[in-house]
Scaffold this motif. Structure first.
Motif, PDB file in Angstrom:
ATOM      1  N   ASP A  86      75.913  -2.557 -95.633  1.00  0.00           N
ATOM      2  CA  ASP A  86      76.505  -1.233 -95.391  1.00  0.00           C
ATOM      3  C   ASP A  86      76.203  -0.715 -93.993  1.00  0.00           C
ATOM      4  O   ASP A  86      77.101  -0.273 -93.271  1.00  0.00           O
ATOM      5  CB  ASP A  86      76.012  -0.207 -96.415  1.00  0.00           C
ATOM      6  N   SER A  87      74.946  -0.749 -93.567  1.00  0.00           N
ATOM      7  CA  SER A  87      74.590  -0.197 -92.257  1.00  0.00           C
ATOM      8  C   SER A  87      75.143  -1.062 -91.127  1.00  0.00           C
ATOM      9  O   SER A  87      75.550  -0.537 -90.088  1.00  0.00           O
ATOM     10  CB  SER A  87      73.079  -0.042 -92.122  1.00  0.00           C
ATOM     11  N   ILE A  88      75.191  -2.370 -91.309  1.00  0.00           N
ATOM     12  CA  ILE A  88      75.712  -3.264 -90.271  1.00  0.00           C
ATOM     13  C   ILE A  88      77.196  -2.992 -90.037  1.00  0.00           C
ATOM     14  O   ILE A  88      77.648  -2.870 -88.899  1.00  0.00           O
ATOM     15  CB  ILE A  88      75.489  -4.735 -90.665  1.00  0.00           C
ATOM     16  N   VAL A  89      77.946  -2.880 -91.113  1.00  0.00           N
ATOM     17  CA  VAL A  89      79.378  -2.598 -90.992  1.00  0.00           C
ATOM     18  C   VAL A  89      79.595  -1.223 -90.376  1.00  0.00           C
ATOM     19  O   VAL A  89      80.448  -1.044 -89.502  1.00  0.00           O
ATOM     20  CB  VAL A  89      80.081  -2.708 -92.364  1.00  0.00           C
ATOM     21  N   GLY A  90      78.807  -0.251 -90.803  1.00  0.00           N
ATOM     22  CA  GLY A  90      78.925   1.093 -90.226  1.00  0.00           C
ATOM     23  C   GLY A  90      78.673   1.101 -88.732  1.00  0.00           C
ATOM     24  O   GLY A  90      79.404   1.743 -87.964  1.00  0.00           O
ATOM     25  N   LEU A  91      77.662   0.373 -88.284  1.00  0.00           N
ATOM     26  CA  LEU A  91      77.375   0.300 -86.848  1.00  0.00           C
ATOM     27  C   LEU A  91      78.472  -0.438 -86.100  1.00  0.00           C
ATOM     28  O   LEU A  91      78.830  -0.067 -84.982  1.00  0.00           O
ATOM     29  CB  LEU A  91      76.027  -0.393 -86.615  1.00  0.00           C
ATOM     30  N   ALA A  92      79.025  -1.464 -86.688  1.00  0.00           N
ATOM     31  CA  ALA A  92      80.083  -2.233 -86.042  1.00  0.00           C
ATOM     32  C   ALA A  92      81.349  -1.412 -85.865  1.00  0.00           C
ATOM     33  O   ALA A  92      82.157  -1.690 -84.969  1.00  0.00           O
ATOM     34  CB  ALA A  92      80.383  -3.491 -86.852  1.00  0.00           C
ATOM     35  N   MET A  93      81.524  -0.393 -86.676  1.00  0.00           N
ATOM     36  CA  MET A  93      82.736   0.421 -86.625  1.00  0.00           C
ATOM     37  C   MET A  93      82.619   1.629 -85.692  1.00  0.00           C
ATOM     38  O   MET A  93      83.584   2.360 -85.500  1.00  0.00           O
ATOM     39  CB  MET A  93      83.111   0.864 -88.036  1.00  0.00           C
ATOM     40  N   ILE A  94      81.462   1.832 -85.070  1.00  0.00           N
ATOM     41  CA  ILE A  94      81.294   2.947 -84.122  1.00  0.00           C
ATOM     42  C   ILE A  94      82.063   2.613 -82.851  1.00  0.00           C
ATOM     43  O   ILE A  94      81.916   1.529 -82.291  1.00  0.00           O
ATOM     44  CB  ILE A  94      79.804   3.176 -83.799  1.00  0.00           C
ATOM     45  N   ASP A  95      82.870   3.563 -82.382  1.00  0.00           N
ATOM     46  CA  ASP A  95      83.634   3.304 -81.166  1.00  0.00           C
ATOM     47  C   ASP A  95      82.753   3.467 -79.922  1.00  0.00           C
ATOM     48  O   ASP A  95      81.590   3.827 -80.009  1.00  0.00           O
ATOM     49  CB  ASP A  95      84.888   4.180 -81.092  1.00  0.00           C
ATOM     50  N   ALA A  96      83.323   3.212 -78.757  1.00  0.00           N
ATOM     51  CA  ALA A  96      82.572   3.227 -77.499  1.00  0.00           C
ATOM     52  C   ALA A  96      81.967   4.592 -77.183  1.00  0.00           C
ATOM     53  O   ALA A  96      80.978   4.679 -76.457  1.00  0.00           O
ATOM     54  CB  ALA A  96      83.467   2.768 -76.354  1.00  0.00           C
ATOM     55  N   ASP A  97      82.533   5.662 -77.713  1.00  0.00           N
ATOM     56  CA  ASP A  97      82.021   7.003 -77.445  1.00  0.00           C
ATOM     57  C   ASP A  97      81.015   7.464 -78.500  1.00  0.00           C
ATOM     58  O   ASP A  97      80.565   8.609 -78.471  1.00  0.00           O
ATOM     59  CB  ASP A  97      83.177   8.009 -77.380  1.00  0.00           C
ATOM     60  N   GLY A  98      80.662   6.583 -79.410  1.00  0.00           N
ATOM     61  CA  GLY A  98      79.737   6.940 -80.491  1.00  0.00           C
ATOM     62  C   GLY A  98      78.303   7.058 -80.014  1.00  0.00           C
ATOM     63  O   GLY A  98      77.988   6.808 -78.850  1.00  0.00           O
ATOM     64  N   PRO A  99      77.410   7.430 -80.916  1.00  0.00           N
ATOM     65  CA  PRO A  99      76.006   7.604 -80.555  1.00  0.00           C
ATOM     66  C   PRO A  99      75.333   6.264 -80.237  1.00  0.00           C
ATOM     67  O   PRO A  99      75.766   5.207 -80.686  1.00  0.00           O
ATOM     68  CB  PRO A  99      75.400   8.221 -81.810  1.00  0.00           C
ATOM     69  N   THR A 100      74.283   6.336 -79.428  1.00  0.00           N
ATOM     70  CA  THR A 100      73.484   5.153 -79.107  1.00  0.00           C
ATOM     71  C   THR A 100      72.022   5.475 -79.365  1.00  0.00           C
ATOM     72  O   THR A 100      71.637   6.639 -79.461  1.00  0.00           O
ATOM     73  CB  THR A 100      73.653   4.731 -77.641  1.00  0.00           C
ATOM     74  N   GLY A 101      71.205   4.452 -79.470  1.00  0.00           N
ATOM     75  CA  GLY A 101      69.769   4.650 -79.634  1.00  0.00           C
ATOM     76  C   GLY A 101      69.401   5.292 -80.957  1.00  0.00           C
ATOM     77  O   GLY A 101      68.496   6.125 -81.010  1.00  0.00           O
TER      78      GLY A 101
END
Length: 50
Positions: A24-39
């Motif tokens: 679940d968390s891996i897929v969620g992170l993979a779906m964050i676009d370039a303007d999403g949060p980091t760190g």
């Protein structure tokens, strides 16, 4: 080589989560676009405070 800390999954290699729950968390992170949060730290329910 043995990792320190934690416990071994044993010979059956079973965990506490299903494959779907574990990804679940891996897929969620993979779906964050370039303007999403980091760190951020996340678990399967979302961001985790650190």
């Amino acid at each position: 080589m043995k990792a320190s800390g934690g416990s071994s999954p044993g010979p059956n290699h079973t965990g506490q989560l299903t494959v779907t729950e574990g990804t679940d968390s891996i897929v969620g992170l993979a779906m964050i676009d370039a303007d999403g949060p980091t760190g951020i730290f996340v678990d399967r329910f979302g961001p985790v405070a650190w």
